[in-house]
Design a protein around this motif. Sequence first.
Motif, short mmCIF file in Angstrom:
data_model
loop_
_atom_site.label_atom_id
_atom_site.label_comp_id
_atom_site.label_asym_id
_atom_site.label_seq_id
_atom_site.Cartn_x
_atom_site.Cartn_y
_atom_site.Cartn_z
N LYS A 1 -8.26 68.92 19.45
CA LYS A 1 -7.47 69.19 20.66
C LYS A 1 -7.22 67.88 21.43
N LYS A 2 -8.27 67.08 21.58
CA LYS A 2 -8.13 65.78 22.29
C LYS A 2 -7.20 64.84 21.55
N GLU A 3 -7.29 64.86 20.22
CA GLU A 3 -6.40 64.02 19.40
C GLU A 3 -4.94 64.38 19.64
N LEU A 4 -4.65 65.67 19.74
CA LEU A 4 -3.29 66.12 19.96
C LEU A 4 -2.80 65.79 21.37
N GLU A 5 -3.72 65.78 22.31
CA GLU A 5 -3.33 65.55 23.72
C GLU A 5 -3.25 64.07 24.07
N SER A 6 -3.78 63.21 23.20
CA SER A 6 -3.82 61.77 23.53
C SER A 6 -2.46 61.09 23.22
#
Length: 318
Positions: A313-318
Amino acid sequence: MDVLIALYPGQGSQKPKMALDLYDASKQVRDLFALASDVSGLDLYQLLAEGSEEELKQTVATQLAVTLASRSAHLRLTELGFSFAAHSGFSLGELSAFAGGGILDDETLFSLINKRAVLMDEEAKKIEEVQGKLGMAAIIGLDYATVEQALEEAQIPGLYASNDNSTTQVVIAGLQESIAQGKEVLQAKGARRVIPLKVSGPFHTPFMEGATEPFSAFLETLDFKNPHFLVISSVDGNVIKDSQQAKEHLAMQLAKPVRWTEAMKHLSSLAQEKHAQVAETGFGTVLSGLWKNSNAEIPCRNLGSEDAIWNYKKELES
C-alpha cells in the motif's frame, strides 16, 4: 489503487500463528475468526495461536485454518481499499475463490469446509484401514504428461498423478508403499527431487470417490449465487459461469486432479488484459513460486500478512 487477481493457496501452506497479525490489525478479521469458530465448532484462534504443526496437519484443522487465513487476507485487502478483478484457488483454495467471487458467503463457506474436510478425512481413514498408509509427494523436474504416462506404464497399484502444479512440478498421491515405487520410476525419468507433503490423504485421486456423492448431496442443500466477479476453477482452468457449475466443480475436484498449470495460463492472460496485479492472497509463498516458474510476464506478490499488505500500500502511495 491496483486491481488484483487473487490466488488462494491450498493444504500444505499451513503454519502455527499464521493470520494472527491480521487478527490483531482488524476488527473485521476478528469477527471472521469468531464466525468461523462458531460455524466449525473449533476455537480457531486457539488452534492457530497454540496448536502444533502436527495438530494443524489434521485434515479438518488444516482446511479450516488455511481457508481462514486466506479469507482474512482478502478481507484485510478489501478493507484497505484494494479491489479484485478475478479469483482462483489451488484445490482447497478454490472455496476461498468462490467466497471472494461472491458465490457464497462466509457462513456457508465454513460450513462447507467443515463438511468437506470431515468427508475427506473419513474416506482417507476408511481406505487406510483396508489398504495401508496414504500420502502425497511433490515431483520436481517433470511435467504432468510425463508423470502420468510414466505411472501408467509402470502400472503401480494405488498411485496417481493428482496435481498439475507447473511445467516442472507434479504431485503424486496414493499408498505410501506405491509412492516409494513411484519415486524410483520418476527419478529414472529425470525427476530431480521427490518431496513428501504435509497432508493426510490421497486427495484429488479416485481414492476420494466415496466422498464425492455425499459431498455433492450436501452442496445441493446450500445457497450458492452466480459469480459477481470472475472465478477461474483449478479443476480445469475455466471460468465458473453460474452457481450450479460451481457446485459441480466443488464435488468433482475431490477425486479429480488439480490442473493449476491450466488455471495459471488463463490467469496470466487475464492479468494482461485487465492490467491487474497478481497476488497470493493467503499465507505462504507456494503459489507465487509456481507462478514464477510459469514464466508469466506479470509477477505474483505475496499479500498474506499485515506487513506485506501495508508495504505494498505504501509503495503504491509513494
